[in-house]
Design a protein around this motif. Structure first.
Motif, PDB file in Angstrom:
ATOM      1  N   UNK A  72       0.811  -1.215   0.000  1.00 40.52           N
ATOM      2  CA  UNK A  72       0.000   0.000   0.000  1.00 40.52           C
ATOM      3  C   UNK A  72       0.844   1.264   0.000  1.00 40.52           C
ATOM      4  N   UNK A  73       0.212   2.365  -0.364  1.00 39.22           N
ATOM      5  CA  UNK A  73       0.874   3.661  -0.462  1.00 39.22           C
ATOM      6  C   UNK A  73       0.772   4.423   0.867  1.00 39.22           C
ATOM      7  N   UNK A 317      -2.218  -3.733  -1.063  1.00 36.67           N
ATOM      8  CA  UNK A 317      -2.245  -3.251   0.310  1.00 36.67           C
ATOM      9  C   UNK A 317      -2.994  -1.948   0.474  1.00 36.67           C
ATOM     10  N   UNK A 318      -3.558  -1.742   1.669  1.00 36.89           N
ATOM     11  CA  UNK A 318      -4.263  -0.505   1.967  1.00 36.89           C
ATOM     12  C   UNK A 318      -3.294   0.662   2.114  1.00 36.89           C
ATOM     13  N   UNK A 319      -3.838   1.868   2.130  1.00 39.06           N
ATOM     14  CA  UNK A 319      -3.037   3.085   2.171  1.00 39.06           C
ATOM     15  C   UNK A 319      -3.091   3.739   3.546  1.00 39.06           C
ATOM     16  N   UNK A 574      -6.280   2.603  -7.380  1.00 35.94           N
ATOM     17  CA  UNK A 574      -6.481   3.973  -6.904  1.00 35.94           C
ATOM     18  C   UNK A 574      -6.984   3.962  -5.463  1.00 35.94           C
ATOM     19  N   UNK A 575      -6.994   5.159  -4.856  1.00 31.51           N
ATOM     20  CA  UNK A 575      -7.446   5.285  -3.480  1.00 31.51           C
ATOM     21  C   UNK A 575      -8.934   4.986  -3.388  1.00 31.51           C
ATOM     22  N   UNK A 576      -9.284   4.161  -2.418  1.00 34.81           N
ATOM     23  CA  UNK A 576     -10.674   3.765  -2.250  1.00 34.81           C
ATOM     24  C   UNK A 576     -11.298   4.392  -1.018  1.00 34.81           C
ATOM     25  N   UNK A 577     -12.219   3.669  -0.408  1.00 40.95           N
ATOM     26  CA  UNK A 577     -12.960   4.182   0.737  1.00 40.95           C
ATOM     27  C   UNK A 577     -12.093   4.222   1.989  1.00 40.95           C
TER      28      UNK A 577
END
Length: 703
Positions: A72-73, A317-319, A574-577
């Motif tokens: 993730x970022x 991975x999540x951000x 892309x960035x999600x919820x």
């Protein structure tokens, strides 16, 4: 025929019927019957179950392999990318469960026709393993070896593992001579042999040419387990000004750290997975790592992978969204660098540890910026060390006096309306005079606000003696209550001094606590006095920031945090919820009253805006917003690790500052320290804070 039989009977003299032929015939009949049954059964099995058994011979086992996904970022508070991934093509290898060394040897020699590899550091054993993996080489060496390498003293054959080790030994003794090309092949052989069964490894993931990719793609059928994939590496688009806060990620070769191996394996990790090893990357590993892809693999009867099918592509991975504004962070780092350069130019950094600064929102605990410089006095080399804010501790000096005064107010030895004390030095036997920086007699007495304004050591020592019910006579031993250290430290702890702040970054430490008794059991009363004005225990700068924030926000010790929220990643990357948002957390409410707090706040305001010549923080008085502050100067000694037993180490000074603003409604608190400089002049900590305030107030529209 009958005549012949009669003649035989006459000659034998036997008139009875023989039973031998009958038994033989019976035996022949039974054998024939069994044989017929066997042929019938075989025919039956062939006709009825032939297809089933053929399928069983060619049977394949199905197993599920997991694969890594991009990490993730990490973004700053304004949505700027701080940490991302750069993707590169790669040659991968998935090791079958029953693959032999000779098979790997052949794959390596085929693969290196199409891809160039760099030779790596190999042990003699690594080279020997490669040599012995060549077809027929092991058997040939075994024949050449002395008999004692094959059998024991009783003449019995040695185990295969012992024979192989002796083959290695024999090869070493004969001398190993591999050219550059062979060493490269041996390097690839080592990687492939070391892979875990049914796990994928990267054979080459840097500088892979399009020609190499094309050639490997064309010859995949002759390269079992080899395929084309991608790998990722961390990149920092905004620079590495907070790289140490972000932390590191292990390489494939490093895999899971040994101290976490069992735990992470239980959570579904593989040994060679790349994982966060420190700080944010480690603290938020479960979010950043994502969900692995799953591939269904069919393994044939020869233990080779026959077919592979992707059944779940995995979830990136999540951000993380941080509380830090990268633009503000860069400015804070630039200011710290500039002031440290000024200190170097002034010639006061010959024993310096570096310099550190942290800015927080005192109402929430959110970290706005943190920067650090670590200096090696023996070489003069400096390195980025933002994490020094949470894992390095220094004696901070008078900057802690706000906690001393509030502790005394909570203890009841002074009150908001009755807090004036004589300002006299302390004389102890065998100890240098304990006094403030200004000359003796400058003030006959001081109240709490004035004591903070001019930073009186005498005033703080008088508070400690009152709390300890001390009986003091000049040049005599002071008698104090034995609990004086725990009492003062208990008050300090309420503000966060001497305890972990709870920040959401792994690796936080606390400062060092000085001893309370001498070797012969005597209470260190002189040290208790030193503790009262911040010249004994050490604290991290994050502890100092939490302490001043507690004073700024009205008494709430807030947990500092750097991750504002976590966020999902969509299928297209892309960035999600938003998944979770960090809510401000109160660790404790310090037990002072508003009138008691007001005494200290006014004293810190006076330390900036007071007109007395000994006012300590006047560099901050001309800002567009009024601020409050407390300076600190601690007398220390430089410890040289190359000369630890030096009886006369150089004297140095820790220059520190804590401050908050705007005074009426604080939304920023700052802590700074310049440890082990050699002069009190320069006001480096104040100059750092002043420039940060100027930029911050302008950037937030408060100028």
């Amino acid at each position: 025929m009958r005549k012949i039989l009669d003649i035989i009977k006459k000659r034998t003299g036997s008139q009875s019927k023989s039973t031998i032929p009958f038994r033989l015939n019976l035996l022949f009949f039974i054998v024939f019957a069994l044989f017929a049954l066997l042929v019938g059964q075989l025919a039956y099995l062939q006709i009825v179950y032939g297809g089933k058994f053929a399928a069983e011979v060619n049977r394949t086992d199905k197993t599920v392999m997991s694969g890594n996904v991009p990490r993730g970022m990490i973004y700053d508070s304004k949505g700027r990318l701080l940490v991302g991934n750069s993707t590169e093509n790669a040659i991968t290898y998935t090791k079958s469960s029953g693959v032999k060394s000779s098979d790997i040897y052949q794959i390596v020699n085929r693969l290196t026709k199409y891809v160039s590899f760099e030779k790596e550091n190999l042990s003699t054993r690594d080279k020997a393993d490669y040599i012995l993996a060549a077809p027929g080489k092991s058997a040939k060496v075994a024949k050449q070896m002395p008999k004692s390498y094959r059998v024991d003293s009783n003449g019995d054959q040695l185990s295969s593992s012992k024979i192989y080790n002796n083959e290695i030994k024999y090869i070493k003794n004969q001398g190993i001579h591999l050219n550059s090309e062979e060493l490269a092949k041996a390097s690839v052989f080592k990687k492939m042999s070391s892979a875990y069964s049914l796990s994928s490894i990267f054979l080459k993931d840097k500088n892979l040419s399009s020609k190499e990719i094309a050639q490997v793609s064309e010859h995949l059928t002759e390269l079992p387990g080899v395929s084309i994939g991608t790998n990722w590496n961390r990149e920092y688009p905004q620079g590495k000004s907070i790289a140490s806060i972000i932390g590191g990620v292990s390489t494939e070769q490093q895999g899971i750290p040994d101290d976490e191996l069992n735990t992470m394996l239980a959570y579904g990790y593989s040994r060679n997975d790349r994982v966060g090893t420190s700080y944010l990357e480690k603290s938020y590993e479960t979010i950043l790592s994502g969900t692995k892809s799953q591939r269904e693999v069919q393994i044939g009867g020869n233990n080779q992978i026959k077919q592979s099918k992707l059944v779940y592509k995995g979830q990136k991975g999540g951000n993380l969204n941080l509380t830090i504004d990268s633009k503000f962070q860069k400015k804070v780092k630039s200011i710290l660098d500039s002031e440290y350069s000024a200190a170097q130019a002034d010639g006061v950094t010959s024993y310096s540890d570096g310099a550190y600064v942290v800015a927080t929102n005192p109402k929430t605990g959110a970290i706005l910026a943190m920067a650090g410089i670590k200096n090696d006095p023996t070489t003069g080399k400096t390195t980025e060390d933002s994490l020094g804010v949470i894992n390095r501790a220094f004696v901070m000096g008078s900057a802690v006096k706000g906690a001393t005064v509030l502790g005394a107010l909570m203890d009841g030895v002074i009150t908001p309306t009755n807090n004036t004390q004589a300002d006299v030095p302390i004389y102890l036997p065998g100890t240098a005079i304990k006094k403030s920086v200004y000359p003796i007699g400058t003030f006959s007495s001081l109240n709490a606000e004035m004591a903070l304004q001019v930073s009186s050591n005498e005033y703080m020592m008088a508070l400690a003696m009152k709390e300890a019910n001390a009986k003091y006579t000049p040049n005599k031993y002071i008698h104090m209550d034995s609990d004086i250290f725990s009492k003062m430290r208990g008050y300090f702890n309420q503000f966060g001094l001497g305890v972990k702040t709870g920040i959401d970054i792994s690796g936080e430490t606390t400062g060092l606590v000085g001893s309370t008794h001498t070797s012969d059991g005597q209470l260190k009363t002189g040290s208790a006095l030193d503790l009262s004005f911040g010249n004994y225990d050490s604290y991290t700068l994050m502890e100092m920031a939490q302490y001043i924030s507690t004073i700024a926000n009205g008494g709430y010790r807030m947990r500092p945090y750097i991750v504002q929220s976590t966020q999902k990643t969509t299928d297209n990357g892309k960035k999600g919820a938003i998944e979770s948002v960090t809510e401000p957390k109160v660790l404790n409410r310090v037990g002072f009253t508003s009138s008691e707090l007001n005494v200290v706040r006014k004293g810190m305001y006076a330390a900036v805006h007071g007109t007395n010549g000994w006012t300590t923080a006047t560099k901050l008085k001309d800002l567009s917003q009024d601020v409050a502050a407390k300076t600190g100067t601690a007398q220390t000694f430089y410890f040289n690790p190359n000369d630890p037993d030096n009886p006369d180490p150089p004297e140095t000074i820790n220059n520190s500052l804590v401050t908050f603003g705007p005074y009426d409604d604080p939304n920023i608190a700052i802590a700074v320290v310049f440890p082990n400089i050699t002069s009190e002049s320069g006001n480096y900590s104040q100059m750092v804070a002043k420039q940060i305030y100027e930029y911050y107030f302008k950037a937030t529209g408060q100028d």
